[in-house]
Design an enzyme around this catalytic site. Structure first.
Site, PDB file in Angstrom:
ATOM      1  N   HIS A   1      -2.341  -0.976  -4.183  1.00  0.00           N
ATOM      2  CA  HIS A   1      -4.003  -1.396  -4.743  1.00  0.00           C
ATOM      3  C   HIS A   1      -4.519   0.265  -4.126  1.00  0.00           C
ATOM      4  CE1 HIS A   1      -4.426  -1.730   0.240  1.00  0.00           C
ATOM      5  NE2 HIS A   1      -3.816  -0.775   0.074  1.00  0.00           N
TER       6      HIS A   1
ATOM      7  N   SER B   1       0.680  -1.084   0.254  1.00  0.00           N
ATOM      8  CA  SER B   1       0.088  -0.105  -0.022  1.00  0.00           C
ATOM      9  C   SER B   1       0.931   1.132   0.080  1.00  0.00           C
ATOM     10  CB  SER B   1      -0.951   0.036   0.919  1.00  0.00           C
ATOM     11  OG  SER B   1      -1.839   1.019   0.984  1.00  0.00           O
TER      12      SER B   1
END
EC number: 3.4.21.92
Length: 195
Positions: A123, A98
């Site tokens: 993501h 992330s």
């Protein structure tokens, strides 16, 4: 309770003990080894600024083993990495997921690394909100703007087309070190210490 090892160094003036992170800082190593939040960001930023003041021409190494975290805290670290004069060398040891993967890719070009068994995951931003419909709409619009900003910067740092970044970050997108190199998140997989 967090345990922090202490190291003892022998000098010509006797013994000196340091917590391990202070000792690493002497070698211009900043360690990001937990979730990215405001406290973590403040610590990382303070260390980056300190090392810039110590020697503005010498690289700083940012070791990353983090599941990611807050976007705003991550942007604070990112902006500081871009703001300071020394190159920030990034090295994934374990996991960069992330926002941590975003920071890994934000290292100085040619100086972004991962160890062979590292895992990298990108993501789209996550968020949650409850309240009145108007407030939920405001927060949804904000998170979409943040996604666009993250995607644009990640595209610049990896060389991937923005459309590919948007498609790949639609869901969790995992890569091993070699995949991350091919994707452009890192420049090299390290087997031995380059320092």
């Amino acid at each position: 309770m967090s345990l922090v090892p202490i190291v003892v160094e022998q000098t010509n003036r006797g013994e000196r003990s340091y917590d391990i992170f202070s000792r690493l800082l002497k070698d211009r190593i900043v360690f990001l080894g937990e979730e990215i939040n405001d406290t973590t960001a403040s610590l990382v930023i303070a260390q980056l600024l300190f090392l810039e003041a110590e020697d503005p021409d010498k690289d700083i190494w940012l070791y990353i083993n983090s599941p990611g975290g807050s976007i705003t805290a991550g942007f604070a670290i990112y902006d500081t990495m871009q703001y300071i004069k020394p190159d920030v060398v990034t090295l994934c040891v374990g996991m960069a997921a992330s926002m941590a993967a975003f920071l890994l890719a934000a290292g100085a070009k040619g100086k972004r690394f991962a160890l062979p068994n590292s895992e990298i995951m990108i993501h789209q931003p996550l968020g949650g909100m409850q309240g009145q419909a108007t407030d939920i709409k405001i927060h949804a619009e904000r998170i979409l703007k943040l996604r666009d900003k993250l995607d644009k910067i990640l595209a610049e740092n990896t060389g991937q087309p923005i459309e590919k970044i948007k498609a790949d970050t639609e869901r969790d997108f995992f890569m091993d070190a070699e995949d991350a190199k091919a994707y452009g998140i890192i420049d090299e997989v390290l087997i031995r210490n380059k320092r």
